[in-house]
Enzyme design. Sequence first.
Site, short mmCIF file in Angstrom:
data_model
loop_
_atom_site.label_atom_id
_atom_site.label_comp_id
_atom_site.label_asym_id
_atom_site.label_seq_id
_atom_site.Cartn_x
_atom_site.Cartn_y
_atom_site.Cartn_z
N SER A 251 0.83 -1.20 0.00
CA SER A 251 0.00 0.00 0.00
C SER A 251 0.87 1.25 0.00
CB SER A 251 -0.91 0.02 1.22
OG SER A 251 -0.15 0.27 2.39
N ASP B 200 -1.46 -1.16 -3.65
CA ASP B 200 -2.80 -0.99 -3.09
C ASP B 200 -3.02 0.44 -2.61
OD1 ASP B 200 -5.32 -1.95 -2.17
OD2 ASP B 200 -4.54 -2.08 -0.14
N ASP C 185 -6.41 5.00 -6.33
CA ASP C 185 -7.45 5.46 -5.42
C ASP C 185 -7.67 6.96 -5.54
OD1 ASP C 185 -9.22 5.93 -3.40
OD2 ASP C 185 -8.04 4.99 -1.81
N HIS D 114 -12.52 -0.87 6.44
CA HIS D 114 -11.09 -0.99 6.68
C HIS D 114 -10.76 -0.96 8.18
CE1 HIS D 114 -10.85 0.50 2.44
NE2 HIS D 114 -9.85 -0.36 2.41
N HIS E 269 -12.68 -4.82 -0.28
CA HIS E 269 -11.67 -4.27 0.62
C HIS E 269 -12.18 -4.42 2.06
CE1 HIS E 269 -8.96 -1.70 -2.12
NE2 HIS E 269 -9.67 -2.51 -2.90
N GLY E 270 -11.28 -4.27 3.02
CA GLY E 270 -11.68 -4.36 4.42
C GLY E 270 -12.13 -5.75 4.84
N ASN F 255 -9.29 -8.52 -0.27
CA ASN F 255 -8.13 -7.88 0.32
C ASN F 255 -8.12 -8.03 1.84
OD1 ASN F 255 -7.80 -6.95 -2.29
ND2 ASN F 255 -7.53 -4.81 -1.70
N THR G 235 -5.44 -5.98 8.02
CA THR G 235 -5.46 -5.84 9.47
C THR G 235 -5.40 -7.17 10.20
OG1 THR G 235 -6.71 -3.77 9.29
CG2 THR G 235 -6.77 -4.88 11.41
#
Length: 277
Positions: A50, A84, A106, A178, A206-207, A228, A231
């Site tokens: 990222s 990312d 993004d 996220h 995402h998240g 994706n 965390t």
Amino acid sequence: MPLARTADLVADAYRSGTGVLAFNVITLEYAEAIVAGAEKANRPVILQLSENAVKFHHGRLAPIAAATTAVATAAAIPASVHLDHIEAEKLLHAGAEAGISSAMFDAAKLDYAANVAATKVAAEWAHQRGMFLEAELGEVGGKDGAHAPGVRTDPAEAAAFVAATGVDALAVAVGSSHAMSERTASLDFDLIAQLRSAVPVPLVLHGSSGVADEELRKAVSAGITKINIGTLLNVQFTAAVRDYLASDDTVTDPRKYLAPARNAIADAVTAVLGAID
């Protein structure tokens, strides 16, 4: 095994109606662990870097990209490297120079028209260089934007966005967020199915760290292709480091606690990959 291309991994999953997982890399230990976990599961994998991870490495992409690419190339399963949440054009350009085959550009913090304009330029630039480009319409929850909890991607707007920009994949807001440290998100599977019917490119979730395994399986069945996860790896890594340091307050060799942390990530990767089969 030769370095895989993200476009090929996503296309294979899209055609077969399966999911391909993408895990975020922060340090070399992450890259090694992700590949080890994917090898144990015998599944292809995408290693993501990222913009925030690059900032952690003093804003220099080349060193961490070289390390991640080397790990992916040495993998016994197909593994690609992906950028990312890239907002800076110069970082997108640096990714191409580093041999990275794909990126998520993004521009979701911009209004719709500006997002379309910026993303179209990025997609055209990427395609001229053989890069696969993912984008995001609005912001997924947790990024202080339009897709806060309760807000969802509109299928008609998503279809228009893809047509206007020419992107290769689209990240959509369907209930994930996220930076969730607990896997309690509830996804809108009907909306995923509607988006899958309306949008002619693979959908990206995402998240996904906040989404339980059963929800991820259902999401793939409904139409999500790329998943994706970031965390979840941080939670496992940090917990393992804390456990080791709590057990030995005299340790000074970082390898002593980085090894179990790396193993914890590998185990988490294997578990999630196995769960979506």
